[in-house]
Structures are given as C-alpha cells and as structure tokens.
Design an enzyme around this catalytic site. Structure first.
Site, mmCIF file in Angstrom:
data_model
loop_
_atom_site.group_PDB
_atom_site.id
_atom_site.type_symbol
_atom_site.label_atom_id
_atom_site.label_comp_id
_atom_site.label_asym_id
_atom_site.label_seq_id
_atom_site.Cartn_x
_atom_site.Cartn_y
_atom_site.Cartn_z
ATOM 1 C CD GLN A 144 15.176 -4.176 57.981
ATOM 2 O OE1 GLN A 144 15.008 -3.115 58.319
ATOM 3 N NE2 GLN A 144 14.892 -4.690 56.513
ATOM 4 C CG ASP A 153 14.128 -7.930 54.902
ATOM 5 O OD1 ASP A 153 13.413 -7.953 53.787
ATOM 6 O OD2 ASP A 153 14.917 -6.614 55.019
ATOM 7 C CB CYS A 174 18.574 16.629 26.139
ATOM 8 S SG CYS A 174 17.854 16.622 27.800
ATOM 9 C CG ASP A 227 12.209 -6.399 45.418
ATOM 10 O OD1 ASP A 227 11.963 -7.772 45.034
ATOM 11 O OD2 ASP A 227 11.545 -5.666 45.610
ATOM 12 C CB SER A 228 13.287 -10.757 49.486
ATOM 13 O OG SER A 228 13.198 -9.815 50.528
ATOM 14 N N GLY A 229 10.869 -9.231 48.231
ATOM 15 C CA GLY A 229 9.260 -9.071 48.530
ATOM 16 C C GLY A 229 8.955 -8.524 49.950
ATOM 17 N N GLY A 230 10.276 -8.657 50.802
ATOM 18 C CA GLY A 230 9.721 -8.197 52.148
ATOM 19 C C GLY A 230 9.125 -6.847 52.048
ATOM 20 N N GLY A 249 15.199 -1.177 55.539
ATOM 21 C CA GLY A 249 14.362 -0.552 56.373
ATOM 22 C C GLY A 249 14.751 1.051 56.628
ATOM 23 C CB CYS A 270 19.359 11.438 26.885
ATOM 24 S SG CYS A 270 17.924 12.804 27.289
HETATM 25 ZN ZN ZN Z 1 18.482 14.524 28.566
#
Ligand code: ZN
Length: 374
Positions: free
Chosen positions: A195, A150, A315, A96-99, A222, A312
């Site tokens: 935006q 942005d 589980c 991401d841009s940090g905005g 936004g 998973c």
């Molecule tokens: Zn699971």
C-alpha cells in the site's frame, strides 16, 4: 517440485521491457503468466458455467472472501469440502482478503488497531474482521492463494493519512503472516499487498517491510480507486522493481486491455478486474477492431459476427443484430454470450502476449498501443 505447493518459475524475460513470461505452479494446476484472472465474486464468474471457463482454458479465477463469508458462510463451504469442491472448479483459486470490499462500503465500517467492524451490505448485520480471522476464513475456503488483510487507502489521501493507513496495513501483514504460519497446511500460498497510496517513499517502505516477511507473491493494492490513470502507471512503474524479482507480482483490480499491456511491460504477472465481465453485461464489448456498444441502432440489422477475428462460440454462431436484440429484451442469454466473448478477448490477448514475450517481440504490443489501439 512439490505438486501440493505453489511456486513460480520465470521462463522468459523481455530484453527491451521488464515483461516476464513464466508459470505459476499451484496445487490445482499450472498457470502460465502473465495471467488475467476472471472475477468469480460469490464463487461463480457471473453468467459463466465452469465448463465454459475450462473451454477458454482459464486456469485460475478469483473469489471474494467478503462475499463468501456473508453467503453462504466459510464454515458451510468448509463442511462441503472447500470452495473448489463446492463450486466444482478444478483449476486454481485465489481469494482476496475482503479488505477492498470493506473499503468499498466505507460508510458501513469502523477501523481499529484490532481489525474492522463492518455492516453487511445485504442485511446490515455486524461482523468483525481481523487479520487472523481473514486468514482463517481463507483457509476454510481452501483457496490456492490467499491474500493478506490490508487497509485499502482511499484516494485522494493526504500524506499523513496514507502513511498511517499503510503502517496499519504493515502491522496487519505481520499478524497475517504469523497466523498463516500457525495454520500452515503446506497447500495454500499467502501473498503480501503493498500500500502507500500515490507516495513513492510510502510504497518503498511498504515493499521493503513486506519483502522481509517472505510471502509467496506480492501484490500492488490501493490502485484503480479513482486516481488519474497516469498516476496509476507512475506508481506501478515505481513499485514493480521493488517487488521480489523471483516471485509473482500481482496488480489488483486493474484493468483495461491497455492497462494490462502497459503493466506487463513494467513487470507485472497477474491481474484481476471485473471490467470484461461487468462491461459485457452492460453492453460494452471488446473486439479486435475496437469497442462495440451493442445497444446502438447501427447493429440492429448487422448480420456480421461481433468480432470476425474471434473464435468464441458467440462470434462463430450469432450475429450482432441478434446479440443487440438479446440485450434490448433483457434475455439472460445475453449475459452468457457477451461475457463469453469478452473473457475470450482478454484470455486470447494474454495468451498472445505470453507467446510474444517468449518469442522476443512483446514490444510490438506497445507499438500497437501507441498507434491508437483501443
Ligand atoms: Zn467472440
């Protein structure tokens, strides 16, 4: 197809909704879409070793420019061979841009035409982000997909404030594009961010202006900043068709499983959100039969798996009673097992959604939700 470049292919379009199933080709592998990107704030998905993410078949993760700029610094990461090498992550990376982070620490920032001065949330030291510097930082990190810098409009915002903020973002978008062109190494893609707060004509103007800059993908920014849920859906439903059809569409910072399903139906391809990972650590687990608040007394002697329909490791191996015990004793392992499960839940859901779009029965997901799914 140039293997060093990011490109997008739509393989199936749903006939009854705007859902699409495609593949995002990146220099670090193919990413089937719609995709949920786990959030790896500081170059690590919290409590998740990269090998776990690989076992989950996570193809792309998100890293935060703002956090990596502060620690350990983008120049250090560049010297160490870039973020992929530094974090030993061989899949795709979006930064991401940090905005948004600068926006979240509003009391610490000062915006001007040139950029944003802000104070570090860690030690209070001052930094200045400009569209150009943010592109350079992401270039040093070496992500496959960079985002424009942005101004994330807060909610609520009056029309005039939202318009001024959106227009500043457009001027910054143009500067980002020009800087990206100057530094272009052919390997990193750049996405625009629409935006305009909750105002449809502002969203439209933003989308049209950004459309002309021909980014490799487009995002809706936004949202998920405090507005009512129905308003968020309205903005996405209105904005998605304004985004280039043949480019990936990314809804930033959203959301719940229900949000994902509804936004996919509106034509969104990419998502990121801290929800599955943060909720896991807070004891909020997503399961096929609804949410489980693992701290609750009802699980104290529950020997069953967290989710009998989940494959998973958590589980397959551990009981609800044991997970509750780990939560209550503050064991670090709790974060690992709970995050593994919640991310499995999200990524499994996205895989099934992709299959259903390909098979032409994505509508079932919307039907499930109307019946009161969680
Ligand atoms: Zn699971």
């Amino acid at each position: 197809m140039d293997p060093k470049k990011t490109s997008f292919e739509i393989l199936h379009s749903d006939s009854r909704t705007n859902a699409r199933q495609g593949v995002l080709h990146t220099p670090h592998g193919d990413v089937p879409t719609p995709v949920f990107m786990p959030v790896g704030t500081a170059g690590a998905v919290k409590a998740m070793p990269a090998e776990f993410l690989e076992a989950l078949d996570a193809r792309i993760i998100l890293a935060n420019t703002y956090h990596l700029y502060l620690r350990p610094g983008h120049e250090r990461i560049e010297r160490l061979g870039g973020l992929h090498k530094f974090a030993s992550w061989n899949g795709a990376l979006l930064t991401d841009s940090g905005g948004y982070q600068v926006f979240s620490h509003r009391e610490l920032r000062d915006i001007s035409e040139e950029g944003v001065q802000f104070r570090s949330h860690i030690d209070g030291s001052k930094s200045f982000f400009t569209p150009e510097s943010v592109i350079a930082i992401q270039r040093a990190l070496g992500s496959d997909i960079a985002m424009i810098f942005d101004d994330c409009t807060p909610y609520p915002a009056g029309y005039a404030d939202a318009e001024a903020s959106m227009e500043l973002s457009l001027r910054w978008a143009k500067r980002c594009r020009e800087e990206w062109n100057r530094q272009n190494n052919g390997a990193q893609a750049l996405f625009g961010i629409i935006q305009g707060s909750v105002y449809s004509d502002l969203r439209k103007r933003s989308a049209e202006f950004l459309g002309e800059l021909e980014f490799s993908g487009m995002a809706i920014g936004g949202l998920s900043v405090g507005e009512p849920k129905e308003l968020m859906y309205e903005v996405v439903e209105y904005t998605a068709p304004l985004m280039p059809w043949d480019k990936p569409r990314y809804l930033m910072g959203v959301g719940t499983p229900e949000d994902l399903i509804r936004a996919i139906a509106m034509g969104i391809d990419m998502f990121d959100c801290v929800l599955p990972t943060r909720n896991a650590r807070n004891g909020y687990l997503f399961t096929s039969t609804g949410r489980v608040l693992i701290k609750n007394a009802q699980y104290a002697e529950d020997q069953g798996p967290l989710d009998p329909n989940c494959s998973c490791q958590t589980c397959r191996r551990y009981s609800r009673a044991y997970l509750r015990h780990l939560f209550h004793t503050g064991e670090h392992l709790y974060a690992v097992y709970s995050t593994l499960h919640n991310l499995t839940f999200y990524l499994d859901m996205m895989r099934k959604i992709r299959e259903s779009i390909a098979l032409g029965n994505f509508g079932n997901w919307l039907g499930l939700m109307e019946k009161g799914g969680d």
